[in-house]
Design an enzyme around this catalytic site. Structure first.
Site, short mmCIF file in Angstrom:
data_model
loop_
_atom_site.label_atom_id
_atom_site.label_comp_id
_atom_site.label_asym_id
_atom_site.label_seq_id
_atom_site.Cartn_x
_atom_site.Cartn_y
_atom_site.Cartn_z
N SER A 1 1.09 -1.11 0.04
CA SER A 1 -0.55 0.35 0.25
C SER A 1 0.80 1.54 -0.05
O SER A 1 0.86 2.25 -1.02
CB SER A 1 -1.01 0.05 0.95
OG SER A 1 -0.33 -0.04 1.94
N ASP B 1 7.87 -3.39 -5.54
CA ASP B 1 6.68 -3.17 -5.44
C ASP B 1 6.86 -1.94 -6.08
O ASP B 1 5.36 -1.78 -6.95
CB ASP B 1 6.29 -3.20 -4.04
CG ASP B 1 7.63 -2.46 -3.22
OD1 ASP B 1 8.24 -1.67 -4.38
OD2 ASP B 1 7.55 -1.99 -2.59
O1 PMV Z 1 7.33 -8.01 2.51
P1 PMV Z 1 7.48 -7.75 0.59
O2 PMV Z 1 6.38 -7.76 -0.03
O3 PMV Z 1 7.44 -5.95 0.95
O4 PMV Z 1 8.76 -7.58 -0.10
C1 PMV Z 1 9.59 -8.32 0.56
C2 PMV Z 1 10.65 -8.27 -1.00
C3 PMV Z 1 11.74 -8.05 -0.77
O5 PMV Z 1 12.53 -8.62 -1.79
C4 PMV Z 1 12.39 -8.81 0.55
C5 PMV Z 1 12.27 -6.30 -0.85
C6 PMV Z 1 12.30 -6.08 -1.83
O6 PMV Z 1 12.15 -4.88 -1.54
O7 PMV Z 1 12.02 -6.65 -2.87
#
Ligand code: PMV
Length: 325
Positions: free
Chosen positions: A111, A155
């Site tokens: 989010s 993300d």
């Molecule tokens: O927890 P999330 O969905 O924000 O995912 C983190 C994924 C990582 O590879 C650990 C961190 C990243 O920014 O890629």
């Protein structure tokens, strides 16, 4: 134009979490639940934010103090996004912003990144600078790094481009993949995962066992490359096997929890092609790929294991302007 409403999707990491922080590739997909942000230009020289989903109500400060002083947690991404946008572009007057999410900020659907992307897109529309997707990515990723210090930016990319992406750290590669819908079932563990803490924990392990952890990362990268090919072919059987492989490596990195493992194992036992955690680990969500024939059994299993099934659509659009007023 004085007011614009922009929306962006949430995301789930399919393959490659953790390794992607350290110059490796990953696969991420956008999910149908969206973040919606309304940005209005006002006459007053103030910034006003309402973000009820993250307990921010009537947060007001002078535009001249943006980025300064104590910023409430729920306001950080929006406020720093504006600071970064204004470092390169101009707007006159003040800003009134409201954010509204179709998904709980607890799920780990991203989010914060989605609202960052929406704010930058909205400001780009209101000031008529019309930033392209890569420029929005760069500003939004800088915002995330300013606040969290760490992260790959996957993300942010999912919120901007939508669909399913092949992505390399910091947006070195952002490749939209033509796949269509994914046969995905998502289970929420009920545990909140703190991404930065978990990145740091894995980082500590990498300091102590550098060769071992680096070889885990390169194995993960190999399976990401194979998963990309299998996804494009819609070879769900192979995708599922690679999910199970990836989960093994995540367990080696120490980010599996009993709750997630239970949800993952019941999914496999119910006949899913494969199942793994998604994101930083320990909490947030897991997902399974499953045929229609077994999907109800997988969902029942996840619930029995104490999880909550979240209905998500895949193959969804990235950031978009919903309304200009
Ligand atoms: O927890 P999330 O969905 O924000 O995912 C983190 C994924 C990582 O590879 C650990 C961190 C990243 O920014 O890629």
């Amino acid at each position: 134009m004085k007011k614009v409403i922009v929306s962006a999707p949430g995301k789930l990491m399919l393959f490659g979490e953790h390794a992607v922080v350290y110059n490796h590739s990953c696969l991420v997909t956008a999910v149908g639940q969206r973040m919606k942000v309304t940005v209005e230009l006002t006459q007053q020289e103030t910034f006003e934010l309402n973000a009820p989903d993250v307990q921010v109500e009537n947060y007001v400060k002078p535009m001249s103090e943006l980025g300064l002083g104590d910023i409430p947690k729920g306001a950080k991404f929006v406020e720093i996004a504006i600071v970064n946008f204004l470092a390169q572009n101009k707007i006159t007057g003040g800003l009134k912003i409201t954010t509204q999410s179709e998904f709980s900020s607890q799920f780990g659907f991203g989010s914060s990144s989605a609202s960052t992307v929406c704010v930058i897109k909205a400001l780009s529309e209101l000031s008529a600078v019309n930033l392209d997707n890569k420029s929005i990515f760069d500003l939004a990723f800088k915002t995330v790094l300013d606040i969290q210090g760490k992260g790959s930016g996957f993300d942010v990319a999912a919120a901007i481009y939508g669909g399913t992406l092949y992505f390399v750290t910091g947006g070195k590669v952002i490749e939209p993949l033509k796949i269509g819908n994914l046969p995905m079932i998502v289970g929420y563990s009920g545990i909140k995962a703190d991404t930065v803490t978990l990145i740091n924990e894995v980082g500590e392990k990498a300091k102590k066992y550098p060769e071992m952890i680096e070889s885990v990362y390169s194995q993960i990268e190999k399976l990401v490359e194979k998963a990309k090919v299998a996804l494009l072919k819609k070879d769900w059987q192979t995708v599922g096997e690679l999910m199970n492989f990836n989960e093994g490596y995540l367990s080696t990195l120490g980010v599996e929890s009993k709750k997630l493992a239970d949800m993952i194992y019941v999914s496999r036992e119910a006949g899913a092609y494969g199942a793994k955690l998604s994101g930083a680990g320990i909490g947030d969500c897991m997902f399974a790929f499953a045929s229609d024939k077994v999907s109800q059994a997988v969902k029942d299993g996840i619930i029995k294991a104490g999880g909550e099934v979240i209905d998500v659509n895949t193959n969804v659009e990235g950031v978009k302007v919903e309304e200009k007023i």
